[in-house]
Design a protein around this motif. Structure first.
Motif, PDB file in Angstrom:
ATOM      1  N   ASP A 176      -8.973   4.546  18.538  1.00  0.00           N
ATOM      2  CA  ASP A 176      -8.838   3.621  19.655  1.00  0.00           C
ATOM      3  C   ASP A 176      -9.735   2.388  19.548  1.00  0.00           C
ATOM      4  N   ARG A 177     -10.227   2.106  18.345  1.00  0.00           N
ATOM      5  CA  ARG A 177     -10.958   0.857  18.139  1.00  0.00           C
ATOM      6  C   ARG A 177      -9.971  -0.213  17.664  1.00  0.00           C
ATOM      7  N   ALA A 178     -10.158  -1.431  18.148  1.00  0.00           N
ATOM      8  CA  ALA A 178      -9.232  -2.512  17.824  1.00  0.00           C
ATOM      9  C   ALA A 178      -9.621  -3.195  16.513  1.00  0.00           C
ATOM     10  N   TYR A 179      -8.629  -3.437  15.658  1.00  0.00           N
ATOM     11  CA  TYR A 179      -8.830  -4.085  14.371  1.00  0.00           C
ATOM     12  C   TYR A 179      -7.842  -5.255  14.223  1.00  0.00           C
ATOM     13  N   PRO A 180      -8.173  -6.255  13.404  1.00  0.00           N
ATOM     14  CA  PRO A 180      -7.273  -7.400  13.222  1.00  0.00           C
ATOM     15  C   PRO A 180      -5.924  -6.977  12.637  1.00  0.00           C
ATOM     16  N   VAL A 181      -4.846  -7.510  13.200  1.00  0.00           N
ATOM     17  CA  VAL A 181      -3.502  -7.165  12.698  1.00  0.00           C
ATOM     18  C   VAL A 181      -2.959  -8.215  11.743  1.00  0.00           C
ATOM     19  N   GLY A 182      -3.595  -9.378  11.682  1.00  0.00           N
ATOM     20  CA  GLY A 182      -3.134 -10.398  10.748  1.00  0.00           C
ATOM     21  C   GLY A 182      -1.680 -10.767  10.974  1.00  0.00           C
ATOM     22  N   TYR A 240      -3.470   2.415   8.524  1.00  0.00           N
ATOM     23  CA  TYR A 240      -4.464   1.340   8.565  1.00  0.00           C
ATOM     24  C   TYR A 240      -5.364   1.460   7.337  1.00  0.00           C
ATOM     25  N   THR A 241      -5.494   0.370   6.580  1.00  0.00           N
ATOM     26  CA  THR A 241      -6.326   0.371   5.384  1.00  0.00           C
ATOM     27  C   THR A 241      -7.256  -0.833   5.409  1.00  0.00           C
ATOM     28  N   GLU A 242      -8.312  -0.754   4.622  1.00  0.00           N
ATOM     29  CA  GLU A 242      -9.258  -1.859   4.507  1.00  0.00           C
ATOM     30  C   GLU A 242      -9.547  -2.143   3.046  1.00  0.00           C
ATOM     31  N   GLY A 243     -10.068  -3.339   2.783  1.00  0.00           N
ATOM     32  CA  GLY A 243     -10.430  -3.709   1.430  1.00  0.00           C
ATOM     33  C   GLY A 243      -9.388  -4.592   0.754  1.00  0.00           C
ATOM     34  N   ARG A 289      12.734   7.621  -0.604  1.00  0.00           N
ATOM     35  CA  ARG A 289      12.777   8.893   0.121  1.00  0.00           C
ATOM     36  C   ARG A 289      12.465   8.700   1.604  1.00  0.00           C
ATOM     37  N   ALA A 290      12.893   7.566   2.140  1.00  0.00           N
ATOM     38  CA  ALA A 290      12.685   7.278   3.563  1.00  0.00           C
ATOM     39  C   ALA A 290      13.956   6.669   4.138  1.00  0.00           C
ATOM     40  N   PRO A 291      15.071   7.430   4.152  1.00  0.00           N
ATOM     41  CA  PRO A 291      16.343   6.877   4.649  1.00  0.00           C
ATOM     42  C   PRO A 291      16.245   6.438   6.108  1.00  0.00           C
ATOM     43  N   GLY A 292      16.846   5.287   6.399  1.00  0.00           N
ATOM     44  CA  GLY A 292      16.857   4.784   7.765  1.00  0.00           C
ATOM     45  C   GLY A 292      15.547   4.169   8.215  1.00  0.00           C
ATOM     46  N   LEU A 293      14.649   3.913   7.291  1.00  0.00           N
ATOM     47  CA  LEU A 293      13.326   3.392   7.643  1.00  0.00           C
ATOM     48  C   LEU A 293      13.409   2.003   8.279  1.00  0.00           C
ATOM     49  N   LYS A 294      12.631   1.832   9.340  1.00  0.00           N
ATOM     50  CA  LYS A 294      12.385   0.520   9.941  1.00  0.00           C
ATOM     51  C   LYS A 294      10.879   0.326   9.916  1.00  0.00           C
ATOM     52  N   ALA A 295      10.416  -0.829   9.426  1.00  0.00           N
ATOM     53  CA  ALA A 295       8.976  -0.963   9.234  1.00  0.00           C
ATOM     54  C   ALA A 295       8.505  -2.400   9.366  1.00  0.00           C
ATOM     55  N   LEU A 296       7.211  -2.525   9.653  1.00  0.00           N
ATOM     56  CA  LEU A 296       6.498  -3.794   9.584  1.00  0.00           C
ATOM     57  C   LEU A 296       5.276  -3.579   8.701  1.00  0.00           C
ATOM     58  N   VAL A 297       4.981  -4.540   7.840  1.00  0.00           N
ATOM     59  CA  VAL A 297       3.846  -4.466   6.930  1.00  0.00           C
ATOM     60  C   VAL A 297       3.124  -5.801   6.987  1.00  0.00           C
ATOM     61  N   GLY A 298       1.809  -5.779   6.952  1.00  0.00           N
ATOM     62  CA  GLY A 298       1.077  -7.040   6.969  1.00  0.00           C
ATOM     63  C   GLY A 298      -0.389  -6.847   6.698  1.00  0.00           C
ATOM     64  N   THR A 299      -1.078  -7.967   6.474  1.00  0.00           N
ATOM     65  CA  THR A 299      -2.509  -7.942   6.218  1.00  0.00           C
ATOM     66  C   THR A 299      -3.186  -9.059   7.011  1.00  0.00           C
ATOM     67  N   ASN A 300      -4.503  -9.011   6.994  1.00  0.00           N
ATOM     68  CA  ASN A 300      -5.295 -10.057   7.639  1.00  0.00           C
ATOM     69  C   ASN A 300      -5.983 -10.903   6.573  1.00  0.00           C
ATOM     70  N   GLY A 301      -5.282 -11.168   5.496  1.00  0.00           N
ATOM     71  CA  GLY A 301      -5.853 -11.937   4.404  1.00  0.00           C
ATOM     72  C   GLY A 301      -6.130 -11.065   3.192  1.00  0.00           C
ATOM     73  N   PRO A 302      -6.629 -11.678   2.100  1.00  0.00           N
ATOM     74  CA  PRO A 302      -6.839 -10.950   0.836  1.00  0.00           C
ATOM     75  C   PRO A 302      -7.750  -9.734   0.966  1.00  0.00           C
ATOM     76  N   GLU A 303      -8.709  -9.783   1.881  1.00  0.00           N
ATOM     77  CA  GLU A 303      -9.644  -8.670   2.041  1.00  0.00           C
ATOM     78  C   GLU A 303      -9.227  -7.697   3.134  1.00  0.00           C
ATOM     79  N   GLY A 304      -8.029  -7.913   3.707  1.00  0.00           N
ATOM     80  CA  GLY A 304      -7.538  -6.983   4.710  1.00  0.00           C
ATOM     81  C   GLY A 304      -8.103  -7.223   6.088  1.00  0.00           C
TER      82      GLY A 304
END
Length: 545
Positions: A357-363, A524-527, A493-508
């Motif tokens: 429940d901590r907020a992080y940049p979504v970029g 959620y990933t960092e780096g 191996r993910a039939p019917g997938l709906k997705a959003l992908v994004g970063t907050n810049g080169p360093e995440g």
């Protein structure tokens, strides 16, 4: 404090002595001097919980001070009421009295002890004859009273979605290293790491050193082991200088292969139930004897904690989170109800302290959402905020069993409809995914994520509710495109997938929000290249689920 000295109208007693008779004089009705003064002073200090002060009015201040200090500490009363009754002074320089000591705690808990004592006139004045029994009949030398917490048995367990035991109370061994108890701390850490290596190879001397550095000079728990673990160690940790083994009970995973950031939140909720159903007991502890119960109450055991965690999903999430060598956390929810099915993270994310429940940049992750919100709301900021709230993106969630209060870190999404400058929590992103999944299934309304059955999540800062088809339609289309021909198109191996992908810049950081197979997946990933890392974790999850 109440010190009651019963008074009568008689004046004084004539002192008549013979070979076999010693006359007595009631202290009631006399001035507060002599034996009465010493007894009063002792009782007054005791009522103030001043062990040293009370001890000074006894015939053995050292012994009395030690005994009184231990009892006052172990009883830990909020208030002590001391009543003196039947004080009688004798012509031979002695006196007797009765003492009623009432120990008071919160929630109306009270224990009353009735005892008797004596006093003697010494060259230094009247003193209470020290005997631990003045506090309670039967209390001997070296003994003390104590008030302890009691818990009903059996202890509640935490159940999974299917009703199986997910977490339960079990005896564990805390391996404690105390810098003050070793002459060579570096040698101690090396030796301890060698002893626990067969079961805890990741607890290296460097790791132990980091823990010690966080609280210089103070004992730390190097590792907590279950009883079976102790059988495979490379030696006895208790033989290492400065190391001790503390036996205690702890809520642990029934399947030791599992590990989850949800453990803390579930444990907190479980502990709240234990606290609410806890009892109490006053005991007399004398050396060499079993503690004797004097009073107390204990109610029935609390109910089991019914969680929404799916053990199979949790195991899969754990395998997916370790796919990358940078901080990664993955959360899965039921796409229709919003129930949290599991959450896992790798050791890098644990070290970073990533929280649900901590907020992080979504970029750039939510750019398609912001585009559609802007199109519908136009130059109406309040309408934009309402649309985002309904999607679960503009509100704050407090999820019992998942959220862990952290001072100074409220975890609220700092949403202001500013693409590229917005922070979200994993619960926000999870609620967003569930809202879209429900809309796609013909239920255009948002719901709050939860992890405890029949325990609602608190929603603040806005309201969830119905979704505008004109808003969710284009967003779902954009997610379908992302999965089919966009950044998530390489996933298999993910039939019917709906997705959003994004970063907050080169360093995440990097994000993945996907809807597939009746589940919502938030990663959620960092780096560096964190967007790619999020996709790697997603692919691992879809491959093994």
């Amino acid at each position: 404090m109440k010190i009651w000295v019963k008074r009568a109208t008689s004046a004084a007693c004539a002192a008549v002595a013979c070979a076999v008779v010693v006359s007595s004089c009631s202290l009631t009705g006399t001035s507060n001097t002599g034996a009465a003064a010493a007894i009063d002073a002792f009782a007054t200090a005791l009522s103030r919980q001043d062990a040293g002060g009370a001890a000074q009015f006894t015939t053995a201040p050292g012994q009395a001070g030690e005994s009184l200090t231990t009892t006052l500490k172990e009883m830990s009363a909020q208030r002590i009421d001391v009543d003196i009754e039947k004080p009688v002074e004798y012509s031979d320089g002695t006196a007797t009295f009765a003492l009623t000591t009432k120990w008071n705690w919160d929630k109306g808990r009270v224990y009353e002890a009735n005892s008797e004592g004596t006093a003697r006139k010494l060259s230094s004045g009247w003193k209470v004859t020290w005997d631990p029994a003045v506090l309670h009949p039967g209390l001997g030398a070296g003994g003390h009273l104590r008030e302890i917490r009691t818990d009903a048995t059996p202890a509640p367990s935490v159940r999974s979605w299917s009703g199986k035991v997910f977490m339960y109370l079990q005896p564990v061994n805390e391996i404690v290293i105390d810098p003050a108890q070793t002459r060579d701390l570096a040698a101690t850490t090396r030796a301890l790491a060698g002893v626990i290596a067969p079961i805890a190879p990741l607890i290296t001397p460097a790791v132990i050193g980091e823990k010690l550095a966080e609280t210089p000079g103070k004992p730390v728990i190097a590792v907590t082991l279950r009883d079976p673990d102790m059988q495979v160690l490379a030696g006895d940790p208790g033989r290492v200088p400065g190391v001790s083994v503390n036996r205690t009970d702890k809520l642990v995973m029934a399947d030791r292969r599992l590990s989850s950031p949800l453990e803390d939140g579930l444990t907190n909720y479980w502990q709240a139930i234990r606290d609410a159903t806890a009892g109490w007991q006053v005991e007399m502890v004398n050396p060499g004897l079993r503690p004797r119960r004097l009073a107390g109450e204990q109610g029935p055991p609390g109910p089991d904690v019914l969680s929404t965690v799916d053990q199979g999903v949790q195991l899969t999430l754990g395998d997916a989170a370790v796919e990358v060598g940078q901080p990664a956390t993955i959360l899965t929810l039921d796409a229709q109800s919003g129930a949290i099915l599991g959450m896992a993270q790798n050791t890098y994310a644990v070290e970073r302290g990533i929280e649900i429940d901590r907020a992080y940049p979504v970029g750039s992750t939510l750019n398609p959402v912001f585009d559609e919100v802007g199109r519908i709301a136009g130059p109406q900021p309040e309408k934009a905020e309402t649309l985002l709230d309904r999607l679960g993106l503009g509100v704050q969630f407090t999820v019992p069993g998942a959220s862990v209060p952290t001072p100074g870190q409220p975890g609220i999404a700092t949403i202001g409809y500013r693409p590229g400058q917005t922070n979200m929590s994993m619960t926000n992103m999870g609620a967003f995914g569930v809202a879209l999944a429900r809309a796609a299934a013909g239920q255009p309304s948002s719901v709050a994520p939860f992890v405890l059955k029949n325990v609602p999540t608190k929603v603040a800062g806005g309201e969830l509710g119905g979704l505008d088809p004109a808003l969710v339609g284009p967003i779902l289309k954009a997610m379908t495109t992302t999965a089919a021909t966009g950044d998530a198109s390489d996933l298999t191996r993910a039939p019917g997938l709906k997705a959003l992908v994004g970063t907050n810049g080169p360093e995440g950081p990097g994000w993945f929000v996907g809807v597939q197979g009746g589940q919502v997946v938030v990663i959620y990933t960092e780096g560096p290249k964190s967007g790619t890392a999020a996709l790697q974790v997603a692919q691992k999850y879809f491959t093994i689920k």
